[in-house]
Design an enzyme around this catalytic site. Structure first.
Site, short mmCIF file in Angstrom:
data_model
loop_
_atom_site.label_atom_id
_atom_site.label_comp_id
_atom_site.label_asym_id
_atom_site.label_seq_id
_atom_site.Cartn_x
_atom_site.Cartn_y
_atom_site.Cartn_z
N LYS A 141 0.88 -1.17 0.08
CA LYS A 141 -0.12 0.02 0.03
C LYS A 141 0.89 1.45 0.07
O LYS A 141 0.64 2.30 -0.68
CB LYS A 141 -0.94 0.02 0.97
CG LYS A 141 -0.34 0.08 2.51
CD LYS A 141 -1.53 -0.29 3.64
CE LYS A 141 -1.08 0.07 4.83
NZ LYS A 141 0.40 -0.39 5.57
N ARG A 163 -5.74 2.84 12.02
CA ARG A 163 -5.34 1.45 12.10
C ARG A 163 -6.33 0.79 13.22
O ARG A 163 -6.11 -0.39 13.53
CB ARG A 163 -3.97 1.22 12.53
CG ARG A 163 -2.85 0.74 11.47
CD ARG A 163 -1.60 0.88 12.29
NE ARG A 163 -0.53 0.35 11.77
CZ ARG A 163 0.24 0.53 10.53
NH1 ARG A 163 -0.06 2.07 10.27
NH2 ARG A 163 1.37 -0.25 10.34
N ARG A 219 12.56 -6.75 2.63
CA ARG A 219 12.81 -5.36 2.62
C ARG A 219 13.48 -5.02 3.77
O ARG A 219 14.13 -3.86 3.82
CB ARG A 219 11.13 -4.95 3.03
CG ARG A 219 11.17 -3.26 3.10
CD ARG A 219 9.62 -2.96 2.98
NE ARG A 219 9.22 -2.96 4.13
CZ ARG A 219 7.68 -2.75 4.31
NH1 ARG A 219 6.99 -2.50 3.60
NH2 ARG A 219 7.15 -3.19 5.74
N ARG A 258 13.51 -3.44 7.11
CA ARG A 258 13.60 -2.51 7.74
C ARG A 258 14.22 -2.67 9.18
O ARG A 258 14.21 -3.86 9.61
CB ARG A 258 12.48 -1.53 7.88
CG ARG A 258 12.24 -0.65 6.84
CD ARG A 258 11.16 0.59 7.10
NE ARG A 258 10.23 -0.26 7.94
CZ ARG A 258 8.91 -0.20 7.78
NH1 ARG A 258 8.30 0.21 6.71
NH2 ARG A 258 8.07 -0.57 8.77
N ARG A 271 3.52 -7.81 14.07
CA ARG A 271 2.97 -6.69 13.33
C ARG A 271 1.49 -7.34 12.53
O ARG A 271 0.63 -6.62 12.46
CB ARG A 271 3.91 -5.80 12.22
CG ARG A 271 4.78 -4.96 13.13
CD ARG A 271 6.12 -4.81 12.23
NE ARG A 271 5.66 -4.28 11.00
CZ ARG A 271 5.40 -2.98 10.51
NH1 ARG A 271 5.25 -2.28 11.28
NH2 ARG A 271 5.35 -2.98 9.17
#
Ligand code: AMP
Length: 187
Positions: free
Chosen positions: A19, A93, A129, A131, A142
Site C-alpha cells: 500500500k 489502524r 525489505r 527495515r 505486526r
C-alpha cells in the site's frame, strides 16, 4: 489522469501489502499527498523529537502507538496548507482511529482501498525489505496486531459502502492499474 477536486482516500492493508508503494504512485498521478503515518513517526524518531522518543520503543516491538497520539499527529498533518485531498497510508489502524478520522474530515471520505495479499507472501516481502523493525518475530507481531486491531476496519468501511478490494498479489504495475480503476469510479 486529471485529479478530481479532492480525492480523500484511505489505503488499508497489512504490512507488506504494497500500500505504501501504491500510495506513492497514485499520489504522483493525482497530485494529492500520500501521507504515511509510519514515515512521519520514523522521521520523528530520526529527529529525536519528543514524539520520536515516545514512540521509538513501541515501533521497534511492532506494537501500535496509542490512538490519542496518532489523532494529534494526523489532525495536525491534515490541517496543513497542501492538503485538500490525501491518500492516507497506515491510518486509521483501529476503529477508534477511524472514528477520529471521520470527525476530522467531517464524514467526507471517498474510498478505502483494501490491499489483499496472502500471508506467506506478506512475510516473504517484509523479510526481503528488512527495515529496522522488520525482524521476523516483529513481522509476525505486526501481522497479529493487524488482524486483531486493524482488520475490523474491513467491516467498518464495508458497511459504509466505502471499501474496494484490490488484488495486491500481482506486479506493482498491475496493482497500480487496479488502483486507478478503483479510484476512477470513486468520484
Ligand atoms: P508502517 O510504516 O505504517 O508499517 O508503520 C510503522 C509503525 O509505526 C507501526 O508498526 C506502528 O508502531 C506505528 N504506526 C504507524 N501508523 C500508526 C497508526 N495509525 N496507529 C498506531 N501506530 C502506528
Amino acid at each position: 489522469m486529471k485529479p478530481p477536486p479532492h480525492d480523500r482516500l484511505v489505503f488499508l492493508g497489512p504490512p507488506g501489502s504494497g500500500k505504501g508503494t501504491q500510495a506513492e504512485i497514485l499520489s504522483a498521478k493525482l497530485g494529492v499527498p500520500a501521507i504515511s503515518t509510519g514515515d512521519m513517526l520514523r522521521a520523528a524518531v530520526a529527529a529525536g523529537s519528543t514524539l520520536g522518543e515516545r514512540v521509538d520503543a513501541i515501533m521497534r516491538r511492532g506494537a501500535l502507538v496509542d490512538d490519542e497520539t496518532m489523532a494529534e499527529v494526523v489532525r495536525e498533518r491534515l490541517a496543513a496548507d497542501d492538503v485538500n485531498g490525501f491518500i492516507l497510508d497506515g491510518y486509521p489502524r483501529t476503529v477508534d482511529q477511524a472514528e477520529t478520522l471521520h470527525g476530522i474530515v467531517d464524514g467526507d471520505l471517498h474510498a478505502v482501498l483494501l490491499f489483499d495479499v496472502p500471508e506467506e507472501e506478506l512475510i516473504r516481502r517484509t523479510l526481503a525489505r528488512r527495515r529496522e523493525d522488520d525482524e521476523e518475530e516483529v513481522i509476525r507481531r505486526r501481522l497479529e496486531v493487524y488482524h486483531r486491531e486493524t482488520e475490523p476496519l474491513v467491516d467498518y468501511y464495508g458497511r459504509r459502502d466505502l471499501l474496494r478490494r484490490i488484488d495486491g498479489h500481482r506486479t506493482i504495475d498491475e496493482v497500480a492499474r487496479l488502483v486507478e480503476g478503483a479510484v476512477g469510479g470513486a468520484g
